[in-house]
Design a protein around this motif. Structure first.
Motif, short mmCIF file in Angstrom:
data_model
loop_
_atom_site.label_atom_id
_atom_site.label_comp_id
_atom_site.label_asym_id
_atom_site.label_seq_id
_atom_site.Cartn_x
_atom_site.Cartn_y
_atom_site.Cartn_z
N ILE A 22 -7.88 12.18 23.30
CA ILE A 22 -8.65 11.09 22.71
C ILE A 22 -9.31 11.56 21.41
N GLY A 23 -9.90 12.73 21.42
CA GLY A 23 -10.55 13.28 20.22
C GLY A 23 -9.55 13.49 19.10
N HIS A 24 -8.39 14.00 19.43
CA HIS A 24 -7.34 14.22 18.43
C HIS A 24 -6.91 12.89 17.81
N SER A 25 -6.71 11.89 18.63
CA SER A 25 -6.31 10.57 18.13
C SER A 25 -7.40 9.98 17.23
N TYR A 26 -8.65 10.14 17.63
CA TYR A 26 -9.77 9.64 16.83
C TYR A 26 -9.82 10.33 15.46
N LEU A 27 -9.65 11.64 15.45
CA LEU A 27 -9.66 12.36 14.18
C LEU A 27 -8.49 11.95 13.29
N LEU A 28 -7.32 11.76 13.87
CA LEU A 28 -6.18 11.31 13.08
C LEU A 28 -6.43 9.93 12.49
N LEU A 29 -7.03 9.06 13.27
CA LEU A 29 -7.36 7.72 12.79
C LEU A 29 -8.31 7.79 11.60
N ARG A 30 -9.35 8.61 11.71
CA ARG A 30 -10.30 8.75 10.60
C ARG A 30 -9.64 9.34 9.37
N LEU A 31 -8.77 10.33 9.56
CA LEU A 31 -8.07 10.93 8.43
C LEU A 31 -7.17 9.91 7.74
N ARG A 32 -6.49 9.09 8.51
CA ARG A 32 -5.63 8.06 7.92
C ARG A 32 -6.45 7.04 7.15
N ARG A 33 -7.60 6.66 7.69
CA ARG A 33 -8.47 5.71 6.98
C ARG A 33 -8.92 6.29 5.64
N GLU A 34 -9.33 7.56 5.67
CA GLU A 34 -9.76 8.21 4.42
C GLU A 34 -8.61 8.30 3.43
N GLU A 35 -7.44 8.62 3.93
CA GLU A 35 -6.27 8.72 3.06
C GLU A 35 -5.93 7.36 2.45
N ASN A 36 -5.99 6.31 3.26
CA ASN A 36 -5.73 4.97 2.74
C ASN A 36 -6.79 4.57 1.72
N ARG A 37 -8.02 4.90 1.99
CA ARG A 37 -9.10 4.60 1.04
C ARG A 37 -8.87 5.34 -0.28
N ARG A 38 -8.45 6.60 -0.18
CA ARG A 38 -8.17 7.39 -1.38
C ARG A 38 -7.03 6.77 -2.18
N ARG A 39 -6.00 6.33 -1.50
CA ARG A 39 -4.86 5.68 -2.18
C ARG A 39 -5.30 4.39 -2.87
N GLU A 40 -6.13 3.60 -2.19
CA GLU A 40 -6.63 2.37 -2.79
C GLU A 40 -7.43 2.67 -4.05
N LEU A 41 -8.26 3.70 -3.99
CA LEU A 41 -9.05 4.08 -5.16
C LEU A 41 -8.16 4.56 -6.30
N GLU A 42 -7.10 5.30 -5.98
CA GLU A 42 -6.17 5.75 -7.01
C GLU A 42 -5.47 4.56 -7.67
N ILE A 43 -5.08 3.58 -6.87
CA ILE A 43 -4.43 2.39 -7.42
C ILE A 43 -5.39 1.63 -8.32
N MET A 44 -6.65 1.48 -7.86
CA MET A 44 -7.64 0.79 -8.67
C MET A 44 -7.89 1.56 -9.98
N LEU A 45 -7.92 2.88 -9.89
CA LEU A 45 -8.13 3.70 -11.07
C LEU A 45 -6.98 3.53 -12.05
N MET A 46 -5.75 3.50 -11.55
CA MET A 46 -4.59 3.31 -12.43
C MET A 46 -4.65 1.95 -13.11
N GLU A 47 -5.04 0.91 -12.37
CA GLU A 47 -5.15 -0.43 -12.96
C GLU A 47 -6.22 -0.44 -14.04
N LYS A 48 -7.37 0.17 -13.74
CA LYS A 48 -8.45 0.23 -14.73
C LYS A 48 -8.03 1.03 -15.95
N ARG A 49 -7.30 2.11 -15.72
CA ARG A 49 -6.86 2.96 -16.83
C ARG A 49 -5.96 2.18 -17.77
N THR A 50 -5.01 1.42 -17.22
CA THR A 50 -4.13 0.64 -18.10
C THR A 50 -4.92 -0.43 -18.83
N GLU A 51 -5.89 -1.03 -18.14
CA GLU A 51 -6.73 -2.05 -18.78
C GLU A 51 -7.55 -1.44 -19.91
#
Length: 85
Positions: A22-51
């Motif tokens: 259960i702990g391992h699954s919870y940690l993997l879930l949190r890591l995936r959320r952080e990774e997805n958040r990081r990807r979203e921020l990178e995409i937003m940064l790329m959009e802002k950069r082009t703008e």
């Protein structure tokens, strides 16, 4: 009596393994959320950069045009002063 002790330790071991899973699954879930958040921020940064780059090009073009108009006006003013002198 020995059988109850072995059964008790077997159940305890299974509970510990279940907790680890259960702990391992919870940690993997949190890591995936952080990774997805990081990807979203990178995409937003790329959009802002082009703008920002587009706006920078527009500002540079407007500045160049203003400098050109100022230069032309300066030359016109110089010609008018020479004619008056």
């Amino acid at each position: 009596m020995m059988e109850k002790t072995v059964l008790f330790w077997l159940i305890q071991s299974l509970i510990v393994l279940f907790g680890i899973a259960i702990g391992h699954s919870y940690l993997l879930l949190r890591l995936r959320r952080e990774e997805n958040r990081r990807r979203e921020l990178e995409i937003m940064l790329m959009e802002k950069r082009t703008e920002v780059l587009k706006q920078g090009k527009m500002v540079a073009k407007d500045l160049e045009e203003a400098l050109y108009k100022a230069k032309v006006q300066q030359e016109i003013d110089d010609i008018i002063r020479k004619d008056q002198a």
